[in-house]
Enzyme design. Structure first.
Site, PDB file in Angstrom:
ATOM      1  CB  SER A 236      68.894  50.391  80.507  1.00 22.46           C
ATOM      2  OG  SER A 236      69.514  50.893  81.678  1.00 22.46           O
ATOM      3  CE1 TYR A 251      68.631  45.452  82.769  1.00 28.92           C
ATOM      4  CE2 TYR A 251      70.018  47.396  83.021  1.00 28.92           C
ATOM      5  CZ  TYR A 251      68.773  46.834  82.825  1.00 28.92           C
ATOM      6  OH  TYR A 251      67.674  47.640  82.669  1.00 28.92           O
ATOM      7  CE  LYS A 255      67.314  46.506  79.468  1.00 31.22           C
ATOM      8  NZ  LYS A 255      65.961  46.364  78.924  1.00 31.22           N
TER       9      LYS A 255
HETATM   10  N1  LIG Z   1      63.422  49.983  86.752  1.00 29.41           N
HETATM   11  C1  LIG Z   1      64.523  50.547  86.321  1.00 29.41           C
HETATM   12  O1  LIG Z   1      65.265  51.204  87.056  1.00 29.41           O
HETATM   13  C2  LIG Z   1      64.900  50.425  84.869  1.00 29.41           C
HETATM   14  C3  LIG Z   1      65.959  51.211  84.394  1.00 29.41           C
HETATM   15  C4  LIG Z   1      66.318  51.100  83.077  1.00 29.41           C
HETATM   16  C5  LIG Z   1      65.661  50.242  82.237  1.00 29.41           C
HETATM   17  N2  LIG Z   1      64.651  49.472  82.728  1.00 29.41           N
HETATM   18  C6  LIG Z   1      63.991  48.529  81.825  1.00 29.41           C
HETATM   19  O2  LIG Z   1      62.611  48.815  81.789  1.00 29.41           O
HETATM   20  C7  LIG Z   1      61.914  47.616  81.513  1.00 29.41           C
HETATM   21  C8  LIG Z   1      60.791  47.451  82.527  1.00 29.41           C
HETATM   22  O3  LIG Z   1      61.347  47.436  83.805  1.00 29.41           O
HETATM   23  P1  LIG Z   1      60.439  47.493  85.133  1.00 29.41           P
HETATM   24  O4  LIG Z   1      61.209  48.267  86.122  1.00 29.41           O
HETATM   25  O5  LIG Z   1      59.075  47.893  84.787  1.00 29.41           O
HETATM   26  O6  LIG Z   1      60.500  45.962  85.573  1.00 29.41           O
HETATM   27  P2  LIG Z   1      59.394  45.064  86.291  1.00 29.41           P
HETATM   28  O7  LIG Z   1      60.152  43.891  86.799  1.00 29.41           O
HETATM   29  O8  LIG Z   1      58.581  45.854  87.238  1.00 29.41           O
HETATM   30  O9  LIG Z   1      58.440  44.621  85.083  1.00 29.41           O
HETATM   31  C9  LIG Z   1      58.928  43.803  84.060  1.00 29.41           C
HETATM   32  C10 LIG Z   1      57.803  42.992  83.490  1.00 29.41           C
HETATM   33  O10 LIG Z   1      58.375  42.167  82.455  1.00 29.41           O
HETATM   34  C11 LIG Z   1      57.864  40.864  82.602  1.00 29.41           C
HETATM   35  N3  LIG Z   1      58.828  39.898  82.075  1.00 29.41           N
HETATM   36  C12 LIG Z   1      60.010  39.508  82.621  1.00 29.41           C
HETATM   37  N4  LIG Z   1      60.579  38.572  81.865  1.00 29.41           N
HETATM   38  C13 LIG Z   1      59.738  38.352  80.825  1.00 29.41           C
HETATM   39  C14 LIG Z   1      59.789  37.491  79.714  1.00 29.41           C
HETATM   40  N5  LIG Z   1      60.788  36.625  79.534  1.00 29.41           N
HETATM   41  N6  LIG Z   1      58.774  37.526  78.824  1.00 29.41           N
HETATM   42  C15 LIG Z   1      57.733  38.384  79.003  1.00 29.41           C
HETATM   43  N7  LIG Z   1      57.633  39.195  80.057  1.00 29.41           N
HETATM   44  C16 LIG Z   1      58.628  39.196  80.958  1.00 29.41           C
HETATM   45  C17 LIG Z   1      57.659  40.680  84.099  1.00 29.41           C
HETATM   46  O11 LIG Z   1      56.744  39.644  84.384  1.00 29.41           O
HETATM   47  C18 LIG Z   1      57.150  42.057  84.506  1.00 29.41           C
HETATM   48  O12 LIG Z   1      55.762  42.140  84.418  1.00 29.41           O
HETATM   49  C19 LIG Z   1      62.946  46.498  81.520  1.00 29.41           C
HETATM   50  O13 LIG Z   1      63.313  46.198  80.191  1.00 29.41           O
HETATM   51  C20 LIG Z   1      64.099  47.098  82.270  1.00 29.41           C
HETATM   52  O14 LIG Z   1      65.347  46.525  81.916  1.00 29.41           O
HETATM   53  C21 LIG Z   1      64.244  49.558  84.025  1.00 29.41           C
END
Ligand SMILES: NC(=O)c1ccc[n+]([C@@H]2O[C@H](COP(=O)([O-])OP(=O)(O)OC[C@H]3O[C@@H](n4cnc5c(N)ncnc54)[C@H](O)[C@@H]3O)[C@@H](O)[C@H]2O)c1
Length: 345
Positions: A236, A251, A255
């Site tokens: 992130s 968080y 990251k």
């Molecule tokens: N959405 C944002 O703004 C954003 C920004 C920066 C980074 N990210 C990163 O991108 C990645 C995906 O984010 P997203 O927005 O798609 O989130 P999301 O919540 O839509 O999807 C995350 C998925 O991970 C799964 N998950 C959660 N904990 C888990 C575990 N312990 N074991 C296996 N699966 C697990 C959930 O069931 C879900 O399907 C994450 O690592 C998040 O930190 C997201």
């Protein structure tokens, strides 16, 4: 031989046929040509290989794409063969791919993109069993039931389960070629002085330990098979900057750990031909941020983002495929921001 004749073809095409026309006339002509092609089913392709020009056509099913916007169109061998060598390098044709957290969100979109870029098998690891089963079934169907999509109800905190699942996959498909680790959670708007210890441990466990457990198991399988591989860790921008206005030190620390882990691993595993790179998204429009109490903050986030918007859920797809593909063969240990310019200010 090939290079010279390819050059000759390029020259023949370019020299006599570029009269001095205004840019407007040129774009009008282009529009006309494009208009002629819209709706056509057969697209002519010329492939230059071994100094020979081979003419073929491939079918573009415009109607299918229009009638089903959720369709995932697997890269066919025919289309792959018709691509230029540079474009072929940008695919992941024939690869076995594991995407964690692909039951929904960014991981799900990257899994779809990997299939359109040529993945032969798609394996989803996610801790949500109901959503995982439904997503795998939906994705398989979206490919016209042509690409095997397997779901493993794996919590990325569970190193033993990961090891066994990777062994099962390796036995069935051979060692995975690509891992995209997208599973992750976010806690925000919790001041550090009030942050519950168990919540802190859980978040570090999923975001950081999970990245390590997944990379270790998949990396070992690649090494045992003496196979080159690509690992893409979803970190992130919060691993490099401090977000505003919400407080989310845990968080951000998790990251930052993923980014530094990715760089260190890239250096360690270059000798095994395993590349490790990070994607650092900015604020993305996913369920993670779809929380009513964040609405006010979203206005601030957008105002601090040069592009003035949150990232679309598909905005990581191109980079995920690129980092997975041989087009990025000399890239390892990189941390690439996709953030609409947020980190520029
Ligand atoms: N959405 C944002 O703004 C954003 C920004 C920066 C980074 N990210 C990163 O991108 C990645 C995906 O984010 P997203 O927005 O798609 O989130 P999301 O919540 O839509 O999807 C995350 C998925 O991970 C799964 N998950 C959660 N904990 C888990 C575990 N312990 N074991 C296996 N699966 C697990 C959930 O069931 C879900 O399907 C994450 O690592 C998040 O930190 C997201």
């Amino acid at each position: 031989m090939f290079a010279r004749s390819a050059l000759r073809v390029a020259r023949v095409a370019a020299t006599p046929s570029v009269p001095k026309v205004s840019r407007a006339a040129f774009s009008a002509a282009t529009k006309l040509r494009n208009a002629e092609f819209v709706g056509e089913k057969k697209v002519p392709v010329v492939t230059y290989t071994h100094g020979e020009a081979q003419r073929s056509t491939f079918i573009v099913d415009q109607d299918q794409a229009k009638s089903d916007p959720d369709a995932v169109i697997p890269l066919s061998q025919e289309v792959y063969n018709a691509m230029t060598p540079s474009l072929q390098k940008m695919t992941i044709m024939g690869k076995t791919v594991i995407v964690t957290g692909a039951a929904r969100g960014l991981g799900n979109m990257m899994a779809r993109a990997c299939i359109e870029a040529g993945a032969k098998n798609m394996i989803i690891f996610d801790a949500n069993p109901e959503l995982g089963v439904a997503s795998a079934a939906e994705l398989h169907k979206a490919t016209g039931s042509t690409i095997p999509v397997e779901f493993f109800p794996i919590d990325v905190r569970d190193a033993v389960a990961i090891e066994q699942a990777v062994a099962a996959i390796t036995e069935k498909y051979g060692a995975p070629d690509i891992l995209i680790n997208s599973a992750g959670i976010a806690d925000s708007n919790i001041p550090a002085e009030k942050y519950d210890h168990e919540m802190w441990r859980r978040l570090i466990d999923i975001n950081l330990n999970g990245s390590f457990f997944m990379s270790q198991s998949v990396g070992k399988a690649m090494m045992a098979a003496n196979k080159p591989g690509s690992i893409v860790l979803v970190a992130s921008m919060s691993g490099s900057i401090v977000n505003y206005p919400q407080e989310q030190s845990c968080y951000n620390a998790s990251k930052a750990g993923v980014i530094q882990f990715g760089k260190s691993l890239a250096a360690e595993w270059a000798k095994y031909n395993i590349r490790v790179n990070c994607i650092s998204p900015g604020y993305m429009d996913t369920a993670l941020n779809n929380v009513p109490k964040l609405d006010g903050q979203k206005k601030i986030w957008k105002s601090l983002t040069p592009q003035g918007r949150l990232g679309a859920v598909t905005d990581l797809n191109g980079l995920a495929v690129f980092l997975s593909s041989d087009a990025s063969a000399y890239m390892t240990g990189a941390n690439v921001a996709i953030d609409g310019g947020y980190t520029l200010y």
